[in-house]
Design a protein around this motif. Structure first.
Motif, mmCIF file in Angstrom:
data_model
loop_
_atom_site.group_PDB
_atom_site.id
_atom_site.type_symbol
_atom_site.label_atom_id
_atom_site.label_comp_id
_atom_site.label_asym_id
_atom_site.label_seq_id
_atom_site.Cartn_x
_atom_site.Cartn_y
_atom_site.Cartn_z
ATOM 1 N N ARG A 117 -121.149 8.527 26.053
ATOM 2 C CA ARG A 117 -122.003 9.672 25.721
ATOM 3 C C ARG A 117 -121.235 10.643 24.834
ATOM 4 O O ARG A 117 -120.167 11.129 25.215
ATOM 5 N N ALA A 118 -121.803 10.901 23.664
ATOM 6 C CA ALA A 118 -121.191 11.868 22.757
ATOM 7 C C ALA A 118 -121.093 13.216 23.469
ATOM 8 O O ALA A 118 -122.016 13.620 24.175
ATOM 9 N N GLY A 119 -119.977 13.867 23.292
ATOM 10 C CA GLY A 119 -119.816 15.193 23.866
ATOM 11 C C GLY A 119 -119.066 15.226 25.181
ATOM 12 O O GLY A 119 -118.631 16.275 25.618
ATOM 13 N N LEU A 120 -118.932 14.089 25.853
ATOM 14 C CA LEU A 120 -118.166 14.024 27.097
ATOM 15 C C LEU A 120 -116.886 13.248 26.832
ATOM 16 O O LEU A 120 -116.938 12.119 26.335
ATOM 17 N N THR A 121 -115.750 13.847 27.162
ATOM 18 C CA THR A 121 -114.475 13.193 26.906
ATOM 19 C C THR A 121 -113.597 13.242 28.156
ATOM 20 O O THR A 121 -113.733 14.136 28.993
ATOM 21 N N GLN A 167 -127.506 17.271 29.172
ATOM 22 C CA GLN A 167 -126.182 16.766 29.521
ATOM 23 C C GLN A 167 -125.146 17.776 29.054
ATOM 24 O O GLN A 167 -125.219 18.253 27.931
ATOM 25 N N ALA A 203 -121.480 19.198 27.743
ATOM 26 C CA ALA A 203 -120.524 18.679 26.764
ATOM 27 C C ALA A 203 -119.162 19.295 27.040
ATOM 28 O O ALA A 203 -119.065 20.434 27.479
#
Length: 166
Positions: A129-133, A151, A153
């Motif tokens: 998922r873009a934005g979660l690291t 969601q 981030a």
């Protein structure tokens, strides 16, 4: 097979399952049992489920809260998932994941993250998922599943027990 919440008296059997399941795992430090013990001790184990067959614990899954960008936001981390080696590849893990995610949804959780195989966990809806690291891990293996339309981030942080068990 029956899936149920862990209860007093299960700890030794859960520990045995965790040790056996990760004994030969190439990405394990063989400390999953100490992680679960630490989460319990620090009251950070939000949900622990066992798979039981014939009165024996054959599998286990744990969920604990995570923060995103330093904030509590109703998201949880799935870790660890373990199935006794002689019961692997018989849908025990699948059953534990499905039951755990359903239980999280029932409590109003907003989502779940994990570090794992995209092919395995993708069947449950987990994806990159873009934005979660998650710092220090290959992004392709850090997966998330949102239970809501929105969601958060930012950088995800697991409970400090995860750091102490590295």
């Amino acid at each position: 097979m029956k899936i149920r919440p862990e209860q007093a008296g299960d700890q030794a059997a859960i520990r045995d399952v965790l040790i056996a399941a990760f004994a030969d795992h190439p990405h394990s430090r063989n400390n999953e049992h100490t992680l679960v013990d630490a989460l319990r001790e620090e009251h950070a184990l939000s949900l622990g489920l066992v798979a039981e067959e014939g009165g024996e614990v054959i599998g286990y899954i744990a969920f604990s809260p995570v923060t995103v960008a330093g904030e509590k936001c109703g998201w949880y981390g799935l870790a660890p998932l373990a199935v006794r080696p002689d019961r692997q590849r018989r849908d025990v893990g699948r059953s534990l994941v499905k039951a755990g995610l359903a239980a999280l949804r029932e409590t109003g959780a907003a989502g779940c993250v994990l570090l794992g195989d995209p092919d395995y966990y993708g069947r449950f809806g987990f994806a990159r998922r873009a934005g979660l690291t998650l710092p220090g891990v290959p992004p392709a293996f850090f997966l998330a599943l949102a239970f809501e339309d929105s969601q958060p981030a930012g950088e995800v942080a697991y409970h400090p027990a995860f750091d102490s068990c590295k």
